[in-house]
Design a protein around this motif. Structure first.
Motif, PDB file in Angstrom:
ATOM      1  N   ILE A 161      -0.516  -5.313 -36.479  1.00 43.14           N
ATOM      2  CA  ILE A 161      -1.791  -6.035 -36.513  1.00 43.14           C
ATOM      3  C   ILE A 161      -2.564  -5.729 -35.236  1.00 43.14           C
ATOM      4  O   ILE A 161      -1.985  -5.366 -34.209  1.00 43.14           O
ATOM      5  CB  ILE A 161      -1.640  -7.574 -36.674  1.00 43.14           C
ATOM      6  CG1 ILE A 161      -0.733  -8.170 -35.594  1.00 43.14           C
ATOM      7  CG2 ILE A 161      -1.144  -7.948 -38.048  1.00 43.14           C
ATOM      8  CD1 ILE A 161      -0.731  -9.694 -35.593  1.00 43.14           C
ATOM      9  N   GLU A 162      -3.862  -5.859 -35.332  1.00 45.73           N
ATOM     10  CA  GLU A 162      -4.723  -5.604 -34.182  1.00 45.73           C
ATOM     11  C   GLU A 162      -5.677  -6.776 -34.087  1.00 45.73           C
ATOM     12  O   GLU A 162      -6.220  -7.228 -35.084  1.00 45.73           O
ATOM     13  CB  GLU A 162      -5.493  -4.306 -34.425  1.00 45.73           C
ATOM     14  CG  GLU A 162      -5.920  -3.630 -33.148  1.00 45.73           C
ATOM     15  CD  GLU A 162      -6.553  -2.276 -33.439  1.00 45.73           C
ATOM     16  OE1 GLU A 162      -5.960  -1.261 -33.049  1.00 45.73           O
ATOM     17  OE2 GLU A 162      -7.631  -2.258 -34.053  1.00 45.73           O
ATOM     18  N   ASP A 211     -13.733  -8.486 -25.574  1.00 44.72           N
ATOM     19  CA  ASP A 211     -14.176  -7.548 -26.623  1.00 44.72           C
ATOM     20  C   ASP A 211     -13.195  -6.414 -26.884  1.00 44.72           C
ATOM     21  O   ASP A 211     -13.512  -5.457 -27.596  1.00 44.72           O
ATOM     22  CB  ASP A 211     -15.528  -6.923 -26.225  1.00 44.72           C
ATOM     23  CG  ASP A 211     -16.560  -7.992 -25.956  1.00 44.72           C
ATOM     24  OD1 ASP A 211     -16.560  -8.982 -26.703  1.00 44.72           O
ATOM     25  OD2 ASP A 211     -17.328  -7.855 -24.982  1.00 44.72           O
ATOM     26  N   GLN A 212     -12.014  -6.463 -26.277  1.00 46.01           N
ATOM     27  CA  GLN A 212     -11.064  -5.357 -26.401  1.00 46.01           C
ATOM     28  C   GLN A 212     -10.020  -5.655 -27.478  1.00 46.01           C
ATOM     29  O   GLN A 212      -9.963  -6.754 -28.005  1.00 46.01           O
ATOM     30  CB  GLN A 212     -10.395  -5.111 -25.043  1.00 46.01           C
ATOM     31  CG  GLN A 212     -11.380  -4.852 -23.913  1.00 46.01           C
ATOM     32  CD  GLN A 212     -12.207  -3.600 -24.137  1.00 46.01           C
ATOM     33  OE1 GLN A 212     -11.664  -2.550 -24.437  1.00 46.01           O
ATOM     34  NE2 GLN A 212     -13.523  -3.717 -24.016  1.00 46.01           N
ATOM     35  N   LYS A 213      -9.204  -4.657 -27.751  1.00 50.34           N
ATOM     36  CA  LYS A 213      -8.227  -4.824 -28.834  1.00 50.34           C
ATOM     37  C   LYS A 213      -6.786  -4.775 -28.315  1.00 50.34           C
ATOM     38  O   LYS A 213      -6.441  -3.903 -27.512  1.00 50.34           O
ATOM     39  CB  LYS A 213      -8.402  -3.700 -29.865  1.00 50.34           C
ATOM     40  CG  LYS A 213      -9.777  -3.687 -30.540  1.00 50.34           C
ATOM     41  CD  LYS A 213      -9.755  -4.516 -31.816  1.00 50.34           C
ATOM     42  CE  LYS A 213     -11.109  -4.552 -32.505  1.00 50.34           C
ATOM     43  NZ  LYS A 213     -11.536  -3.225 -32.983  1.00 50.34           N
ATOM     44  N   VAL A 214      -5.982  -5.669 -28.824  1.00 50.13           N
ATOM     45  CA  VAL A 214      -4.535  -5.648 -28.562  1.00 50.13           C
ATOM     46  C   VAL A 214      -3.861  -5.274 -29.876  1.00 50.13           C
ATOM     47  O   VAL A 214      -4.220  -5.790 -30.932  1.00 50.13           O
ATOM     48  CB  VAL A 214      -4.034  -7.033 -28.094  1.00 50.13           C
ATOM     49  CG1 VAL A 214      -2.529  -6.992 -27.822  1.00 50.13           C
ATOM     50  CG2 VAL A 214      -4.784  -7.514 -26.865  1.00 50.13           C
ATOM     51  N   ARG A 215      -2.903  -4.357 -29.788  1.00 46.48           N
ATOM     52  CA  ARG A 215      -2.221  -3.884 -30.991  1.00 46.48           C
ATOM     53  C   ARG A 215      -0.751  -4.307 -30.926  1.00 46.48           C
ATOM     54  O   ARG A 215      -0.075  -4.105 -29.920  1.00 46.48           O
ATOM     55  CB  ARG A 215      -2.337  -2.364 -31.010  1.00 46.48           C
ATOM     56  CG  ARG A 215      -1.898  -1.680 -32.269  1.00 46.48           C
ATOM     57  CD  ARG A 215      -2.043  -0.175 -32.019  1.00 46.48           C
ATOM     58  NE  ARG A 215      -1.476   0.589 -33.085  1.00 46.48           N
ATOM     59  CZ  ARG A 215      -2.176   1.011 -34.137  1.00 46.48           C
ATOM     60  NH1 ARG A 215      -3.460   0.751 -34.214  1.00 46.48           N
ATOM     61  NH2 ARG A 215      -1.583   1.699 -35.074  1.00 46.48           N
ATOM     62  N   GLN A 254       0.518  -3.175 -27.244  1.00 46.01           N
ATOM     63  CA  GLN A 254      -0.216  -2.085 -26.620  1.00 46.01           C
ATOM     64  C   GLN A 254      -1.644  -2.513 -26.289  1.00 46.01           C
ATOM     65  O   GLN A 254      -2.315  -3.137 -27.109  1.00 46.01           O
ATOM     66  CB  GLN A 254      -0.273  -0.953 -27.649  1.00 46.01           C
ATOM     67  CG  GLN A 254      -0.443   0.396 -27.071  1.00 46.01           C
ATOM     68  CD  GLN A 254      -0.300   1.454 -28.164  1.00 46.01           C
ATOM     69  OE1 GLN A 254      -0.055   1.151 -29.333  1.00 46.01           O
ATOM     70  NE2 GLN A 254      -0.477   2.702 -27.787  1.00 46.01           N
ATOM     71  N   ASP A 255      -2.093  -2.174 -25.069  1.00 45.58           N
ATOM     72  CA  ASP A 255      -3.509  -2.371 -24.761  1.00 45.58           C
ATOM     73  C   ASP A 255      -4.058  -1.089 -24.160  1.00 45.58           C
ATOM     74  O   ASP A 255      -3.301  -0.214 -23.738  1.00 45.58           O
ATOM     75  CB  ASP A 255      -3.696  -3.560 -23.794  1.00 45.58           C
ATOM     76  CG  ASP A 255      -3.173  -3.294 -22.391  1.00 45.58           C
ATOM     77  OD1 ASP A 255      -3.730  -2.431 -21.691  1.00 45.58           O
ATOM     78  OD2 ASP A 255      -2.190  -3.956 -21.980  1.00 45.58           O
TER      79      ASP A 255
END
Lengths: 146, 117
Positions: free
Chosen positions: A7-8, A61-65, A80-81
């Motif tokens: 998931i992200e 505004d960034q994504k964490v996976r 992961q970032d």
């Protein structure tokens, strides 16, 4: 059995509980003990929190996976970032070390991950981001191996 | 599940009862509310009741340690009570109970700080 999920989500603190709940319900299919479930929820919380406050420095505004895999009774989790990265991973792993004491950080995040999981690998590149890869074998399998 | 905090003043003791999950998201809100309670009430000692706290991570440890330092700096004591085995593992890892007192329940904690029941 073998299963996988990814998931992200946005780098906002509301998603810390989402990440814990998602992983907990995903691994519930292999019947972990309550203690194992708590361990897994805690390490996910630690790694996602690190990504949000250290990796992205609270930029929302960034994504964490987050990926989670089940291989038999082994659980593998990757968080992961693509944030600022860690200058000195060995220092970051030291118990009680924190780069943000003014934020009341305890400096125990990586220590908790290392204690609650069998294996913790951190790869980080300044300016590129950080990946935390963790593994844990559930106890019933260990008992069978002995 | 989010965090709910109840603050109760008994004589010179601030009793903090936490319910739910304490993570980084909840930590800053808790810290602000807790500091406000300490500033608004004429209290010294603090009792933290963790009976209904179902989850905590290192962000929670940071909040506890932060309040401990403030309470200790004003010459008072902080006592933690009714901790679950899951949450206790985290405190043990951090060595927190080398500095903060832990007792079984709220009644013991109040007695210890000299509050009549």
């Amino acid at each position: 059995m073998r299963n996988e999920m990814t998931i992200e989500f946005l780098s906002i603190s509301e998603n810390e509980s989402l990440a814990r709940v998602a992983v907990a319900s995903f691994i519930s299919q292999i019947n972990p003990t309550m203690e194992e479930l708590t361990d897994i929820k805690t390490v996910v919380s630690e790694a996602v929190t690190n990504a949000i406050i250290h990796g992205y420095e609270d930029n929302p505004d960034q994504k964490v996976r987050l990926s989670c895999a089940i291989n038999g009774e082994e659980i593998e989790i990757t968080i992961q970032d693509e944030g600022r990265g860690i200058d000195n991973v060995d220092m970051a792993r030291e118990p009680l070390y924190t780069s943000k004491p003014e934020w009341e950080r305890s400096g125990m995040g990586f220590t908790i991950m290392e204690n609650f999981m069998d294996h913790v690998e951190i790869t980080s590149e300044p300016g590129e981001g950080t990946t935390v890869h963790m593994k844990k074998q559930l106890t019933s399998t260990r008992a069978l191996c002995n | 599940m989010s965090l709910h905090a109840d603050f109760i003043v008994k004589e010179n003791v601030l009793l903090v009862r936490l319910e739910g999950e304490l993570d980084h998201h909840e930590a800053s809100r808790l810290r602000e509310a807790w500091q406000q309670e300490l500033a608004n009430n004429n209290v010294g000692h603090v009792i933290v009741n963790l009976e209904k706290l179902t989850f905590m991570d290192s962000s929670g440890l940071g909040v506890m340690l932060g309040r401990y330092k403030e309470v200790q700096a004003s010459g008072s004591e902080m006592v933690i009570c009714s901790i679950s085995p899951e949450v206790r593992r985290l405190f043990d890892l951090s060595g927190m109970f080398k500095i903060v007192k832990l007792v079984d329940n709220e009644t013991f904690a109040l007695e210890m700080l000299g509050v009549a029941s």
